[in-house]
Design an enzyme around this catalytic site. Structure first.
Site, short mmCIF file in Angstrom:
data_model
loop_
_atom_site.label_atom_id
_atom_site.label_comp_id
_atom_site.label_asym_id
_atom_site.label_seq_id
_atom_site.Cartn_x
_atom_site.Cartn_y
_atom_site.Cartn_z
N THR A 106 25.79 7.47 84.73
CA THR A 106 24.73 7.67 85.25
C THR A 106 23.70 8.22 84.29
OG1 THR A 106 22.99 7.85 87.53
CG2 THR A 106 25.54 8.91 86.81
N ASP A 107 22.76 7.19 84.85
CA ASP A 107 21.80 8.06 84.10
C ASP A 107 21.11 9.86 84.18
OD1 ASP A 107 19.95 8.55 86.84
OD2 ASP A 107 18.31 7.31 85.87
N GLU A 108 22.20 9.84 85.55
CA GLU A 108 21.53 11.61 86.09
C GLU A 108 22.58 12.36 85.24
OE1 GLU A 108 21.25 11.74 90.51
OE2 GLU A 108 21.34 9.69 90.83
N TYR A 166 27.14 16.26 91.99
CA TYR A 166 27.46 14.71 92.03
C TYR A 166 26.44 14.78 90.54
CZ TYR A 166 26.26 9.77 91.43
OH TYR A 166 26.35 8.34 90.76
N LYS A 181 30.20 13.40 87.74
CA LYS A 181 29.75 12.25 86.63
C LYS A 181 30.07 12.34 85.16
CE LYS A 181 29.01 8.18 88.09
NZ LYS A 181 30.54 7.25 88.31
P1 NAD Z 1 28.49 3.16 96.65
O1 NAD Z 1 28.81 4.65 97.32
O2 NAD Z 1 27.85 2.69 97.36
O3 NAD Z 1 30.10 2.70 96.45
C1 NAD Z 1 30.87 3.24 96.08
C2 NAD Z 1 32.27 2.61 96.50
O4 NAD Z 1 33.45 3.33 95.65
C3 NAD Z 1 32.69 1.80 97.25
O5 NAD Z 1 33.02 0.77 98.03
C4 NAD Z 1 34.05 3.38 97.86
O6 NAD Z 1 34.37 2.65 99.02
C5 NAD Z 1 34.23 3.25 97.16
N1 NAD Z 1 35.05 4.66 96.88
C6 NAD Z 1 34.56 5.76 97.44
N2 NAD Z 1 35.60 7.05 96.73
C7 NAD Z 1 36.70 5.83 96.91
C8 NAD Z 1 38.14 6.65 96.22
N3 NAD Z 1 38.45 7.46 96.10
N4 NAD Z 1 38.92 5.52 95.93
C9 NAD Z 1 38.80 3.82 96.28
N5 NAD Z 1 37.62 3.63 96.28
C10 NAD Z 1 36.56 4.80 96.54
O7 NAD Z 1 28.17 3.77 95.07
P2 NAD Z 1 27.32 2.04 94.31
O8 NAD Z 1 25.74 3.14 94.27
O9 NAD Z 1 28.21 1.45 93.94
O10 NAD Z 1 27.27 3.41 93.16
C11 NAD Z 1 28.69 2.64 92.25
C12 NAD Z 1 29.05 3.52 91.12
O11 NAD Z 1 27.63 3.37 90.32
C13 NAD Z 1 29.01 4.82 90.86
O12 NAD Z 1 30.21 5.32 89.71
C14 NAD Z 1 27.76 5.38 90.34
O13 NAD Z 1 28.07 6.45 90.00
C15 NAD Z 1 27.46 4.51 89.55
N6 NAD Z 1 25.93 4.66 89.45
C16 NAD Z 1 24.96 4.32 90.95
C17 NAD Z 1 23.61 3.74 90.77
C18 NAD Z 1 22.92 3.88 91.88
O14 NAD Z 1 21.77 3.90 91.78
N7 NAD Z 1 23.08 3.49 93.41
C19 NAD Z 1 22.85 4.25 88.97
C20 NAD Z 1 23.49 4.68 88.53
C21 NAD Z 1 25.29 4.98 88.62
P1 TYD Z 2 18.29 8.15 96.10
O1 TYD Z 2 18.11 7.31 96.77
O2 TYD Z 2 19.29 9.56 96.93
O3 TYD Z 2 18.85 8.61 94.95
P2 TYD Z 2 18.88 9.98 94.07
O4 TYD Z 2 19.15 11.26 94.48
O5 TYD Z 2 20.46 9.13 93.03
O6 TYD Z 2 17.76 9.95 92.90
O7 TYD Z 2 17.11 9.32 95.96
C1 TYD Z 2 16.39 8.54 95.31
C2 TYD Z 2 14.47 9.40 95.58
O8 TYD Z 2 14.06 9.93 96.78
C3 TYD Z 2 15.32 10.59 94.80
O9 TYD Z 2 14.24 12.18 93.88
C4 TYD Z 2 15.25 11.70 95.83
C5 TYD Z 2 14.09 11.16 96.90
N1 TYD Z 2 14.29 11.18 99.08
C6 TYD Z 2 13.29 10.96 99.17
O10 TYD Z 2 12.46 11.87 99.19
N2 TYD Z 2 13.85 11.02 100.55
C7 TYD Z 2 15.26 10.73 101.63
O11 TYD Z 2 15.33 10.86 102.53
C8 TYD Z 2 15.64 9.95 100.48
C9 TYD Z 2 17.22 9.87 100.56
C10 TYD Z 2 15.47 10.76 98.84
#
Ligand code: NAD
Ligand code: TYD
Length: 352
Positions: A126-128, A151, A155
């Site tokens: 992730t970019d985080e 988190y 990562k």
């Molecule tokens: P999500 O929370 O929607 O899905 C996570 C999935 O992993 C779920 O299906 C959950 O059941 C499964 N899981 C969790 N713990 C597990 C375990 N111990 N064993 C097996 N399965 C497990 O997450 P997402 O938003 O789809 O993110 C997917 C990936 O992309 C993650 O690695 C996250 O760090 C990365 N990512 C997400 C974002 C974003 O904006 N959502 C951005 C960059 C990277």
């Molecule tokens: P989020 O969707 O939790 O993603 P991330 O923290 O991984 O960037 O949050 C996106 C942005 O929105 C972040 O700056 C936090 C803000 N945020 C709120 O202001 N209110 C909320 O209820 C949530 C969930 C996030």
């Protein structure tokens, strides 16, 4: 026949990727490995029948025996590793689960891939991991890791472990680091689906701090295509940033959603800021463009409009997923909304 193992395939990004892979690579077998936590939902994959081309294995990536059994049964030729605890707010309330799944779980998978000499492994980071991006400028893949939340730190640890398997064991491994995703099937605890589902119910919308934090939004279908490109064309040992350059403040996102839904701005509540809240993320994506030929195609305007429509049209999915989310949403947001303000000024702005 390629056997593609997608961990976390029942989650938000994982389901978009699984559906895409099944559609675009009809001769591959796709195996999803997912523990079906609150964030994983079988109904997100209900259009894929189990059989020759698709299998869903309900197992935990921390469970070494279960992971070994998947490798023995399926002999994956490509691993796309997305399974993770993914929500920053949850990592503030309960950080240990993040170390367990994101660090140890990733390590269990890397070990299985090493033992079985798996031809290719794509680790979804992730970019985080880079921490907050100063204005102006963008982080490229060589930027140092400065994660802020548990988190992001978990990562970053997983990303570094993955890198160590390239250096130490010569593993054919590619890393992707995407910016914030949005789109269909995202659990309504992240900003965009939370605001849509709460606005639909005429509930207050908690905006953290002054609402001026910026994120670089990528539509989930674009991200899935970027992961596919990294898997097929990425150079072993390389990391690729995947972003769309669609940078917006949180308050702009929330007001745009309200506009699409015909709901008033008076639903907005400025609440206590998130601890260690990164002010801005912005990615330099020229490496993915030059080496993978990847470019995000969906504008934020079009993607956000389609996302609002998807949540409005898929009430049954929302109700099913909210029921599985547990108490987190109600207690966390209720606490934040106590003493909230409608004024466009921060309640607290720690560290900024
Ligand atoms: P999500 O929370 O929607 O899905 C996570 C999935 O992993 C779920 O299906 C959950 O059941 C499964 N899981 C969790 N713990 C597990 C375990 N111990 N064993 C097996 N399965 C497990 O997450 P997402 O938003 O789809 O993110 C997917 C990936 O992309 C993650 O690695 C996250 O760090 C990365 N990512 C997400 C974002 C974003 O904006 N959502 C951005 C960059 C990277
Ligand atoms: P989020 O969707 O939790 O993603 P991330 O923290 O991984 O960037 O949050 C996106 C942005 O929105 C972040 O700056 C936090 C803000 N945020 C709120 O202001 N209110 C909320 O209820 C949530 C969930 C996030």
């Amino acid at each position: 026949m390629a056997v593609v193992l997608i961990t976390g395939g029942a989650g938000f990004i994982g389901s978009a990727l699984t559906l895409r892979w099944a559609r675009e690579h009809p001769s591959d077998r796709v195996v999803v490995l997912d523990a079906l936590t609150y964030a994983g939902n079988r109904i997100s994959l209900s259009s894929l029948p189990e059989g020759e081309r698709f299998r869903m294995v309900e197992a935990d990536i921390r469970d070494e025996k279960a992971v070994e059994a998947v490798w023995v049964d399926e002999k994956p030729t490509l691993v796309l590793h997305l399974a993770a605890e993914s929500h920053v707010d949850r990592s503030i309330l309960g950080p240990m689960a993040f170390t367990d799944t994101n660090v140890r779980g990733t390590h269990v998978l890397l070990e299985a891939a090493r033992r079985h000499k798996t031809p290719r492994f794509v680790h979804i980071s992730t970019d985080e991991v880079y921490g907050p991006t100063p204005e102006p400028g963008r982080f490229d893949e060589e930027a140092p890791f400065r994660p802020s939340s548990p988190y992001a730190a978990s990562k970053a640890a997983a990303d570094l472990l993955a890198q160590s398997y390239v250096k130490t064991y010569g593993m054919d491994l590619v890393i992707t680091r995407a910016s914030n995703n949005y789109g269909p099937r995202q659990t309504p605890e992240k900003l965009i689906p939370l605001m849509i589902t709460r606005a639909r119910a005429d509930e207050q919308l908690p905006v953290y701090g002054d609402g001026q934090h910026k994120r670089d939004w990528i539509y989930v279908e674009d991200h899935a295509r970027g992961i596919e490109a990294a898997a097929l064309k990425g150079k072993a040992g390389r990391a690729y940033n995947l972003g769309a350059g669609e940078e917006r403040t949180n308050i702009t996102i929330v007001k745009t959603i309200l506009g699409h839904m015909g709901k008033p701005d008076t639903l907005i509540r400025y609440v206590t800021d998130r601890p260690a809240h990164d002010r801005r993320y912005a990615l330099e994506v020229s490496r993915a463009r030059d080496e993978l030929g990847f470019r995000a195609e969906t504008s934020l305007e079009a993607g956000l409009r389609d996302t609002v429509k998807w949540y409005v049209d898929n009430g049954a999915w929302v109700e099913h997923v909210k029921a599985r989310q547990g108490e987190f949403g109600s207690s966390w947001y209720a606490d934040r909304l106590k003493g909230a303000s409608t004024q466009e000024k921060p309640v607290t702005l720690a560290g900024h």
